[in-house]
Design a protein around this motif. Sequence first.
Motif, PDB file in Angstrom:
ATOM      1  N   CYS A  88     -13.062 -41.076  10.227  1.00 43.53           N
ATOM      2  CA  CYS A  88     -13.554 -41.693  11.470  1.00 43.53           C
ATOM      3  C   CYS A  88     -14.388 -42.950  11.240  1.00 43.53           C
ATOM      4  N   LYS A  89     -14.540 -43.355   9.982  1.00 47.90           N
ATOM      5  CA  LYS A  89     -15.294 -44.571   9.638  1.00 47.90           C
ATOM      6  C   LYS A  89     -16.693 -44.556  10.262  1.00 47.90           C
ATOM      7  N   SER A  90     -17.394 -43.439  10.085  1.00 44.34           N
ATOM      8  CA  SER A  90     -18.718 -43.282  10.680  1.00 44.34           C
ATOM      9  C   SER A  90     -19.723 -42.849   9.626  1.00 44.34           C
ATOM     10  N   GLY A  91     -21.003 -43.026   9.934  1.00 47.48           N
ATOM     11  CA  GLY A  91     -22.056 -42.553   9.051  1.00 47.48           C
ATOM     12  C   GLY A  91     -22.197 -41.045   9.161  1.00 47.48           C
ATOM     13  N   ARG A  92     -23.024 -40.468   8.294  1.00 46.46           N
ATOM     14  CA  ARG A  92     -23.154 -39.009   8.301  1.00 46.46           C
ATOM     15  C   ARG A  92     -23.882 -38.511   9.546  1.00 46.46           C
ATOM     16  N   GLY A  93     -24.786 -39.334  10.099  1.00 46.77           N
ATOM     17  CA  GLY A  93     -25.464 -38.935  11.326  1.00 46.77           C
ATOM     18  C   GLY A  93     -24.494 -38.837  12.482  1.00 46.77           C
ATOM     19  N   GLU A  94     -23.663 -39.861  12.643  1.00 45.96           N
ATOM     20  CA  GLU A  94     -22.659 -39.854  13.706  1.00 45.96           C
ATOM     21  C   GLU A  94     -21.615 -38.767  13.467  1.00 45.96           C
ATOM     22  N   SER A  95     -21.292 -38.533  12.187  1.00 40.64           N
ATOM     23  CA  SER A  95     -20.324 -37.491  11.859  1.00 40.64           C
ATOM     24  C   SER A  95     -20.861 -36.117  12.221  1.00 40.64           C
ATOM     25  N   LEU A  96     -22.157 -35.905  12.001  1.00 36.86           N
ATOM     26  CA  LEU A  96     -22.766 -34.612  12.343  1.00 36.86           C
ATOM     27  C   LEU A  96     -22.649 -34.341  13.838  1.00 36.86           C
ATOM     28  N   ILE A  97     -22.812 -35.379  14.640  1.00 37.84           N
ATOM     29  CA  ILE A  97     -22.670 -35.219  16.091  1.00 37.84           C
ATOM     30  C   ILE A  97     -21.240 -34.805  16.442  1.00 37.84           C
ATOM     31  N   PHE A 131     -12.208 -41.893  23.535  1.00 34.99           N
ATOM     32  CA  PHE A 131     -11.910 -42.237  24.925  1.00 34.99           C
ATOM     33  C   PHE A 131     -13.105 -42.934  25.579  1.00 34.99           C
ATOM     34  N   ILE A 132     -14.322 -42.458  25.256  1.00 35.11           N
ATOM     35  CA  ILE A 132     -15.533 -43.061  25.833  1.00 35.11           C
ATOM     36  C   ILE A 132     -15.793 -44.435  25.223  1.00 35.11           C
ATOM     37  N   ILE A 133     -15.652 -44.509  23.892  1.00 37.62           N
ATOM     38  CA  ILE A 133     -15.899 -45.787  23.200  1.00 37.62           C
ATOM     39  C   ILE A 133     -14.802 -46.794  23.518  1.00 37.62           C
ATOM     40  N   GLY A 134     -13.570 -46.305  23.598  1.00 36.91           N
ATOM     41  CA  GLY A 134     -12.445 -47.183  23.919  1.00 36.91           C
ATOM     42  C   GLY A 134     -11.792 -47.828  22.721  1.00 36.91           C
ATOM     43  N   LYS A 135     -12.142 -47.407  21.516  1.00 38.64           N
ATOM     44  CA  LYS A 135     -11.553 -48.001  20.328  1.00 38.64           C
ATOM     45  C   LYS A 135     -11.556 -46.986  19.198  1.00 38.64           C
ATOM     46  N   LYS A 136     -10.381 -46.806  18.567  1.00 40.26           N
ATOM     47  CA  LYS A 136     -10.261 -45.911  17.428  1.00 40.26           C
ATOM     48  C   LYS A 136     -10.219 -46.715  16.133  1.00 40.26           C
ATOM     49  N   PRO A 137     -10.686 -46.128  15.028  1.00 37.14           N
ATOM     50  CA  PRO A 137     -10.551 -46.821  13.739  1.00 37.14           C
ATOM     51  C   PRO A 137      -9.080 -46.943  13.362  1.00 37.14           C
ATOM     52  N   TYR A 138      -8.743 -47.971  12.592  1.00 41.60           N
ATOM     53  CA  TYR A 138      -7.366 -48.113  12.158  1.00 41.60           C
ATOM     54  C   TYR A 138      -7.027 -46.953  11.209  1.00 41.60           C
ATOM     55  N   PHE A 186     -11.247 -20.422  12.398  1.00 44.90           N
ATOM     56  CA  PHE A 186     -10.841 -21.678  11.770  1.00 44.90           C
ATOM     57  C   PHE A 186     -10.095 -22.578  12.766  1.00 44.90           C
ATOM     58  N   ALA A 187      -9.182 -21.972  13.521  1.00 45.41           N
ATOM     59  CA  ALA A 187      -8.411 -22.757  14.498  1.00 45.41           C
ATOM     60  C   ALA A 187      -9.327 -23.336  15.565  1.00 45.41           C
ATOM     61  N   ALA A 188     -10.279 -22.533  16.043  1.00 41.48           N
ATOM     62  CA  ALA A 188     -11.215 -23.014  17.061  1.00 41.48           C
ATOM     63  C   ALA A 188     -12.090 -24.131  16.507  1.00 41.48           C
ATOM     64  N   PHE A 189     -12.505 -24.009  15.254  1.00 39.23           N
ATOM     65  CA  PHE A 189     -13.341 -25.030  14.609  1.00 39.23           C
ATOM     66  C   PHE A 189     -12.619 -26.374  14.561  1.00 39.23           C
ATOM     67  N   ILE A 190     -11.379 -26.373  14.073  1.00 40.00           N
ATOM     68  CA  ILE A 190     -10.628 -27.623  13.929  1.00 40.00           C
ATOM     69  C   ILE A 190     -10.269 -28.207  15.293  1.00 40.00           C
ATOM     70  N   CYS A 191      -9.803 -27.362  16.208  1.00 37.17           N
ATOM     71  CA  CYS A 191      -9.395 -27.852  17.534  1.00 37.17           C
ATOM     72  C   CYS A 191     -10.581 -28.424  18.309  1.00 37.17           C
ATOM     73  N   THR A 192     -11.743 -27.779  18.197  1.00 35.22           N
ATOM     74  CA  THR A 192     -12.932 -28.270  18.903  1.00 35.22           C
ATOM     75  C   THR A 192     -13.349 -29.643  18.396  1.00 35.22           C
ATOM     76  N   ILE A 193     -13.342 -29.813  17.076  1.00 34.48           N
ATOM     77  CA  ILE A 193     -13.728 -31.110  16.503  1.00 34.48           C
ATOM     78  C   ILE A 193     -12.737 -32.195  16.908  1.00 34.48           C
ATOM     79  N   ILE A 194     -11.451 -31.870  16.917  1.00 32.49           N
ATOM     80  CA  ILE A 194     -10.438 -32.846  17.325  1.00 32.49           C
ATOM     81  C   ILE A 194     -10.647 -33.258  18.783  1.00 32.49           C
ATOM     82  N   VAL A 195     -10.898 -32.285  19.657  1.00 30.81           N
ATOM     83  CA  VAL A 195     -11.109 -32.581  21.082  1.00 30.81           C
ATOM     84  C   VAL A 195     -12.353 -33.441  21.274  1.00 30.81           C
ATOM     85  N   VAL A 196     -13.451 -33.080  20.601  1.00 30.77           N
ATOM     86  CA  VAL A 196     -14.695 -33.844  20.721  1.00 30.77           C
ATOM     87  C   VAL A 196     -14.505 -35.267  20.198  1.00 30.77           C
ATOM     88  N   THR A 197     -13.788 -35.396  19.078  1.00 28.60           N
ATOM     89  CA  THR A 197     -13.548 -36.722  18.500  1.00 28.60           C
ATOM     90  C   THR A 197     -12.679 -37.579  19.413  1.00 28.60           C
TER      91      THR A 197
END
Length: 227
Positions: free
Chosen positions: A204-213, A142-149, A126-137
């Motif tokens: 993350c204000k994203s669609g389900r396709g982007e969320s799956l990634i 960082f790549i996009i340069g903008k976070k949702p409010y 569980f910890a690895a699952f949550i931490c991995t998603i946080i790091v990827v997000t």
Amino acid sequence: MYICINCGTECKELFRRYCPSVLKILKCEKCGLLADKYIEYDPVIVFVDLILIEKPAYRHLLYNSNFKSYWKISIILWLAESFRAWSLCDINETELTASKVDLIQNNGLQDYCNIYNLLLHTALAFAAFICTIIVVTELKWFIIGKKPYKYSVKDLSCALIVGGCGKLLGLLGIVWQHIASGPYYLLIQGYTVLCLLTAYSVICKSGRGESLIGLIAGFLLYGYICI
């Protein structure tokens, strides 16, 4: 600050109270709908809409409600998934005994099926699952340069905990001694994935396709640890 449960727009206030018995829900300035209809609803209705994977219900719970017991849900999920793995170990151990498999393999299964080992193994997954998603997000932002409010790591962690509640349905299979445990668990996994996609997309204000990634790395690591 709150958000509109329909379009996700930030709102300064959701309602105005004119007296203790009179409350008026305000409309969203962007979409024109009631900013949060669930304010007047019974919590049971909110719970039903969460089961039906309604985005407005997730927005209400994560942003507009006073619910703070996410740590309690995480403990329940941890214990439930550990108990499910332990019940499967009993079945596997019975099959090994019945087929008279090599003693070394049987001892290995018994070590893995130790309840304390299973609790530690599940907590790590569980910890690895949550931490991995946080790091990827965070890497994505960082790549996009903008976070949702209103985005925060804390909100994302809470969303993943709420989205993972679909796994609690696995307890029903144990109680009812479901004869087709494999297909039944796959259905639960599919439902849980949909819940996680919805919760992630709300934060993350994203669609389900982007969320799956964004979630796929967490799914892969969780599956690897649980094997």
